[in-house]
Design a protein around this motif. Structure first.
Motif, PDB file in Angstrom:
ATOM      1  N   LYS A  94       0.853  -1.188   0.000  1.00  0.00           N
ATOM      2  CA  LYS A  94       0.000   0.000   0.000  1.00  0.00           C
ATOM      3  C   LYS A  94       0.890   1.238   0.000  1.00  0.00           C
ATOM      4  CE  LYS A  94      -4.006  -2.158   1.165  1.00  0.00           C
ATOM      5  NZ  LYS A  94      -4.912  -2.454   0.119  1.00  0.00           N
ATOM      6  N   ASP A  95       0.512   2.217  -0.781  1.00  0.00           N
ATOM      7  CA  ASP A  95       1.289   3.455  -0.881  1.00  0.00           C
ATOM      8  C   ASP A  95       1.203   4.194   0.460  1.00  0.00           C
ATOM      9  OD1 ASP A  95       2.486   5.853  -1.466  1.00  0.00           O
ATOM     10  OD2 ASP A  95       1.276   6.284  -3.240  1.00  0.00           O
ATOM     11  N   PRO A  96       2.357   4.306   1.174  1.00  0.00           N
ATOM     12  CA  PRO A  96       2.316   4.954   2.493  1.00  0.00           C
ATOM     13  C   PRO A  96       2.039   6.457   2.406  1.00  0.00           C
ATOM     14  CG  PRO A  96       4.579   4.380   1.903  1.00  0.00           C
ATOM     15  CD  PRO A  96       3.691   3.819   0.843  1.00  0.00           C
ATOM     16  N   GLU A  97       2.253   7.061   1.249  1.00  0.00           N
ATOM     17  CA  GLU A  97       2.034   8.501   1.094  1.00  0.00           C
ATOM     18  C   GLU A  97       0.633   8.833   0.601  1.00  0.00           C
ATOM     19  OE1 GLU A  97       5.166  10.086  -1.299  1.00  0.00           O
ATOM     20  OE2 GLU A  97       6.722   9.152  -0.084  1.00  0.00           O
ATOM     21  N   ALA A  98      -0.138   7.822   0.247  1.00  0.00           N
ATOM     22  CA  ALA A  98      -1.496   8.059  -0.250  1.00  0.00           C
ATOM     23  C   ALA A  98      -2.403   8.498   0.897  1.00  0.00           C
ATOM     24  CB  ALA A  98      -2.037   6.787  -0.896  1.00  0.00           C
ATOM     25  N   LYS A  99      -3.267   9.453   0.590  1.00  0.00           N
ATOM     26  CA  LYS A  99      -4.202   9.957   1.602  1.00  0.00           C
ATOM     27  C   LYS A  99      -5.617   9.864   1.055  1.00  0.00           C
ATOM     28  CE  LYS A  99      -0.890  12.964   3.747  1.00  0.00           C
ATOM     29  NZ  LYS A  99      -0.101  14.112   3.482  1.00  0.00           N
TER      30      LYS A  99
ATOM     31  N   ALA B 150      -5.974   2.468   0.145  1.00  0.00           N
ATOM     32  CA  ALA B 150      -4.818   3.138  -0.465  1.00  0.00           C
ATOM     33  C   ALA B 150      -4.381   2.352  -1.706  1.00  0.00           C
ATOM     34  CB  ALA B 150      -3.666   3.226   0.535  1.00  0.00           C
TER      35      ALA B 150
END
Length: 176
Positions: A33-38, A53
């Motif tokens: 999962k993209d840790p920077e996705a919000k 995400a």
């Protein structure tokens, strides 16, 4: 009849028995999962469902493990049957000469690209005569044909460049 022996080894390389897969090789997934996705502010769980995400390639993923290969010590090379002379073979030096005047000619055309043209086909037994006919027909037009083909290619290239140049202008008009 010559047959390949049952114990013949065809594999030039074999997996290295001393090469072992590292214990930590499969510990990482291919995607994470993209840790920077919000979660978008306008996300409505009732309409859009539960937000997840997006996934990205995992930089720690090492790929599929493949065992190293080494030269096979038992490899004997590619097996080929023994070659023996054909007892029925007779060398015919005139095999390709027509024994009598030709009545028919068949031409098998495998066309790879549409638009191929075949013309000025000649069958002869005098090379000088064939070359003279070539010079009178194809030889007289080959330069003009190449020039015409180049002009068509240049025109198509120019049209393509013009279309490419017009694209940003069209996009700017759409934005207005």
């Amino acid at each position: 009849e010559d047959k390949k022996p049952d114990d013949w080894v065809d594999e030039a390389q074999i997996p290295d028995p001393e090469d072992k897969k590292p214990d930590d090789w499969d510990n990482e997934p291919k995607h994470i999962k993209d840790p920077e996705a919000k979660k978008p502010e306008d996300w409505d769980e009732e309409d859009d469902g539960e937000w997840e995400a997006p996934e990205i390639a995992n930089p720690a993923y090492k790929g599929e493990w493949k065992q190293k290969k080494i030269a096979n010590p038992e490899y004997k090379g590619a097996w080929k049957p023994k070659r023996i002379p054909n007892p029925e073979f007779e060398d015919d030096k005139e095999m390709y000469y027509a024994k009598s005047p030709l009545s028919w000619v068949g031409i098998d055309v495998w066309q790879v690209e549409s638009g191929t043209i075949f013309d000025n086909i000649i069958i002869g037994d005098d090379l000088a005569e064939v070359n003279a006919i070539i010079d009178k027909t194809w030889g007289a037009t080959k330069v003009a044909e190449k020039d015409a083909e180049k002009a068509m290619e240049d025109a198509a290239k120019e049209t393509k460049e013009e279309e490419k140049a017009d694209e940003p202008a069209e996009e700017a008009e759409e934005e207005l």
